[in-house]
Design an enzyme around this catalytic site. Structure first.
Site, PDB file in Angstrom:
ATOM      1  CG  ASP A   1      -2.068  -0.923   1.140  1.00 35.91           C
ATOM      2  OD1 ASP A   1      -2.012  -1.840   0.298  1.00 35.91           O
ATOM      3  OD2 ASP A   1      -3.032  -0.755   1.903  1.00 35.91           O
ATOM      4  CG  ASP A   2       0.047   3.839   2.275  1.00 29.60           C
ATOM      5  OD1 ASP A   2      -1.104   3.559   1.869  1.00 29.60           O
ATOM      6  OD2 ASP A   2       0.335   3.978   3.469  1.00 29.60           O
TER       7      ASP A   2
ATOM      8  CG  HIS B   1      -4.465   2.768  -0.561  1.00 26.97           C
ATOM      9  ND1 HIS B   1      -5.473   2.224   0.202  1.00 26.97           N
ATOM     10  CD2 HIS B   1      -3.491   3.141   0.344  1.00 26.97           C
ATOM     11  CE1 HIS B   1      -5.130   2.270   1.485  1.00 26.97           C
ATOM     12  NE2 HIS B   1      -3.937   2.830   1.599  1.00 26.97           N
TER      13      HIS B   1
ATOM     14  CG  HIS C   1      -3.626   7.277   2.895  1.00 23.30           C
ATOM     15  ND1 HIS C   1      -4.018   7.144   4.207  1.00 23.30           N
ATOM     16  CD2 HIS C   1      -3.194   6.045   2.520  1.00 23.30           C
ATOM     17  CE1 HIS C   1      -3.801   5.892   4.610  1.00 23.30           C
ATOM     18  NE2 HIS C   1      -3.304   5.199   3.594  1.00 23.30           N
TER      19      HIS C   1
ATOM     20  CG  HIS D   1       2.165   0.215   4.377  1.00 24.99           C
ATOM     21  ND1 HIS D   1       1.887  -0.668   5.400  1.00 24.99           N
ATOM     22  CD2 HIS D   1       1.021   0.911   4.155  1.00 24.99           C
ATOM     23  CE1 HIS D   1       0.633  -0.504   5.796  1.00 24.99           C
ATOM     24  NE2 HIS D   1       0.072   0.456   5.050  1.00 24.99           N
TER      25      HIS D   1
HETATM   26 NI    NI Z   1      -2.722   3.194   3.497  1.00 27.34          NI
END
Ligand code: NI
Length: 587
Positions: free
Chosen positions: A40-41, A90, A94, A182
């Site tokens: 993620d991210d 995603h 955020h 991540h």
């Molecule tokens: Ni996240």
């Protein structure tokens, strides 16, 4: 994941998942143990190193990317996609989606999708993971895609320690789990890669989230949340590699691609990378060499596709030789330097085993020529075909196996119909009203008079056209009439009912006597489509055997006639007028 508030939620989710006794080692269901790693991210500064490590291990994962990061690292989005990883959404920046309005949620998803599309191709489908795992029914509806949670939370963002990340993955992973990490932390890249090595040793196969569900025969529905895909006795197996075959055809290669049932095939022929916007294979196609062919088999181009198969097609293909027949002498001309020409004269297809052409060949009437070319270091050409007919005509597109062969050969030999040049007759082309008049005019052997030309009222028959004299003659003899007082429409295709009337008029003015049918023919199935002015002509043309319906009993009065049909009809007319002779040698 970035906030402690989300940490609590994540723990709750993870605990819920782990409390179900899913995965005892002894109860291994059919198929391999599967796990989906999700990053993620990103993408970020460590993503490239992660991709190197995944590539070295032959492992595919899923990236839940932020739109803002995808914009900064667009090259990494493309690389991850091209290397077979699944790209997912995603949100853009955020944001906690439950705190946004519906239109703000949609904007977060759409903006990000548009950035991901640049790598994956427009119209790709993206799974969504809500930041902090924070969603509700309203957010799910606004997202409009499947939502993916996780069953293993490594808390990598909090510990920032490679060993801890590795240990947490190893401790919590089970068959069918989705692991959250991540790729924006260097420690996570190291920890995840070491965990992969250990899990491989334990028999795990790493798949994208899309594959984790497809492999177990499960669909992912929009607006529904998923956190794992536990064993259910189903394993459809990985997407199988496709096969590419190529064979010479007319100086090119005909490419055939085969994939497993149900998978779509995407390909390119210019060496370009593949994504959802690439060409979709629908059947064999021709390419020029040299070319670089790439193809993948896919159930979904984003996350469920085979490895790309690349094939360099470099061997040149010889071009088929040119056939010329002049005064019964066959000349074959090669079009590819260094290629040898092979030929046959008995109608069988020439191959590289057939006799080699060494110079002009005298032909017997009725010879059917087949020729091809080839040689060392090249693929042999497709076939060229032509016929030297019984009456000495040279055809490239009329052969003895055609029903109209005899009629066309007769009509061309008698000079009623001409080829269009270079051995072409174009048997399937329509006959125009002007052409039909010209054909009958030639057949009649009569002469048109200056006063007939002057008396012709049609303004659309230009006096300089090849059919002008013929139309004037046919009009003066009462064989044709205009579509109205001033127009003849000479360039329009003649319909079958028009043709039957013109032929019957010709018979009448030629003094053909006809006693009527011995037996009444049954009516055509489409009789109601026949215009009143054509009814008696259609009936008579049918009874005389000049024109017949199709095998379903239709006359097709408004269809146009092909040149092959015109040749056949003219020869039947000729036989009628010459007293029923059907011996072609008398033409
Ligand atoms: Ni996240």
């Amino acid at each position: 994941m970035k906030k402690i508030a989300a940490f609590v939620l994540a723990l709750a989710l993870a605990a819920g998942a782990l409390s179900t006794p899913a995965v005892s080692i002894g109860a291994r269901a059919a198929g391999k143990k599967l796990v989906a790693l999700t990053f993620d991210d990103g993408p970020g500064p460590y993503t490239s190193r992660l991709l190197d490590g995944l590539k070295a291990r032959g492992v595919k994962v899923t990236f839940f990317m932020l739109g803002s990061s995808a914009a900064n690292y667009s090259g990494l989005v493309s690389r991850a996609y091209q290397e077979g990883h699944q790209i997912a959404n995603h949100s853009y920046d955020h944001s906690e989606l439950t705190g946004l309005s519906d239109s703000q949620v949609r904007s977060q998803i759409k903006r990000t999708n548009a950035l991901l599309d640049k790598a994956c191709g427009k119209g790709s489908t993206y799974l969504v993971r809500a930041p902090y795992g924070s969603s509700n029914a309203r957010v799910r509806a606004a997202i409009g895609a499947p939502l993916v949670f996780w069953t293993v939370d490594t808390l990598d963002w909090m510990y920032r320690n490679a060993q801890t990340v590795k240990n947490n993955i190893l401790r919590d992973t089970f068959d069918g789990s989705i692991v959250l990490v991540h790729d924006i932390h260097s420690t996570t890249v190291d920890g995840a890669l070491s965990a992969i090595d250990v899990l491989k040793g334990r028999g795990y196969e790493f798949v994208t989230v899309r594959e984790l569900f497809r492999r177990r025969g499960r669909n992912m529905a929009n607006c529904v949340e998923y956190e794992s895909s536990k064993p259910n006795g189903v394993d459809l197996g990985p997407v199988k590699a496709l096969s590419i075959t190529a064979e010479p055809a007319d100086g090119k290669l005909r490419v055939t691609i085969k994939a497993q049932s149900g998978a779509g095939i995407y390909y390119s022929t210019d060496g370009s990378s593949l994504n959802r916007e690439s060409k979709r294979y629908s059947g064999p196609f021709l390419v020029k060499t040299p070319c670089t062919l790439r193809a993948v088999a896919a159930f979904d181009m984003n996350g469920s596709r085979s490895d790309t198969v690349e094939k360099k097609l470099s061997m040149p293909v010889a071009q088929a030789p040119e056939i010329r027949i002049d005064e019964g002498v066959l000349t074959l001309t090669g079009k590819t330097a260094g290629a040898q020409i092979h030929y046959t004269l008995d109608g069988s297809a020439a191959s590289m085993e057939s006799p080699i052409y060494a110079g002009p060949v005298e032909l017997q009437p009725g010879a059917v020529v087949s020729a091809c070319a080839g040689g060392k270091g090249m693929l042999s050409s497709g076939e060229s075909r032509a016929v030297y007919s019984g009456r000495g005509n040279f055809f490239r597109d009329v052969f003895p196996n055609h029903w109209f062969y005899e009629s066309v050969d007769r009509a061309v030999s008698a000079g009623y119909l001409y080829g269009v040049g270079n051995g072409r007759f174009c048997p399937g082309d329509d006959v125009t009203r002007g052409q039909l008049a010209a054909l009958l005019y030639r057949y009649s052997g009569e002469t048109v008079f200056e006063q007939d030309l002057e008396a012709m009222p049609f303004e659309d028959v230009e006096r300089g056209k090849y059919y002008a004299a013929a139309v004037a003659w046919a009009y003066s003899r009462g064989i044709v009439s205009g579509v109205d007082e001033k127009s003849f429409q000479p360039e329009r295709g003649v319909t079958r009912q028009e043709m039957s009337r013109i032929l019957c008029r010709y018979l009448e003015v030629s003094g053909f006597s006809w006693d009527g049918p011995g037996e009444e023919l049954p009516a055509y199935a489409d009789a109601e489509e026949i215009a009143p002015w054509a009814e008696s002509a259609v009936k008579r043309a049918s009874e005389l055997g000049l024109m017949m319906g199709d095998d379903k009993g239709n006359f097709l009065p408004k269809e146009s006639s092909a040149r092959s049909q015109a040749a056949a009809v003219l020869m039947r007319l000729s036989d009628l007028l010459s007293g029923g002779s059907s011996d072609p040698s008398e033409m």
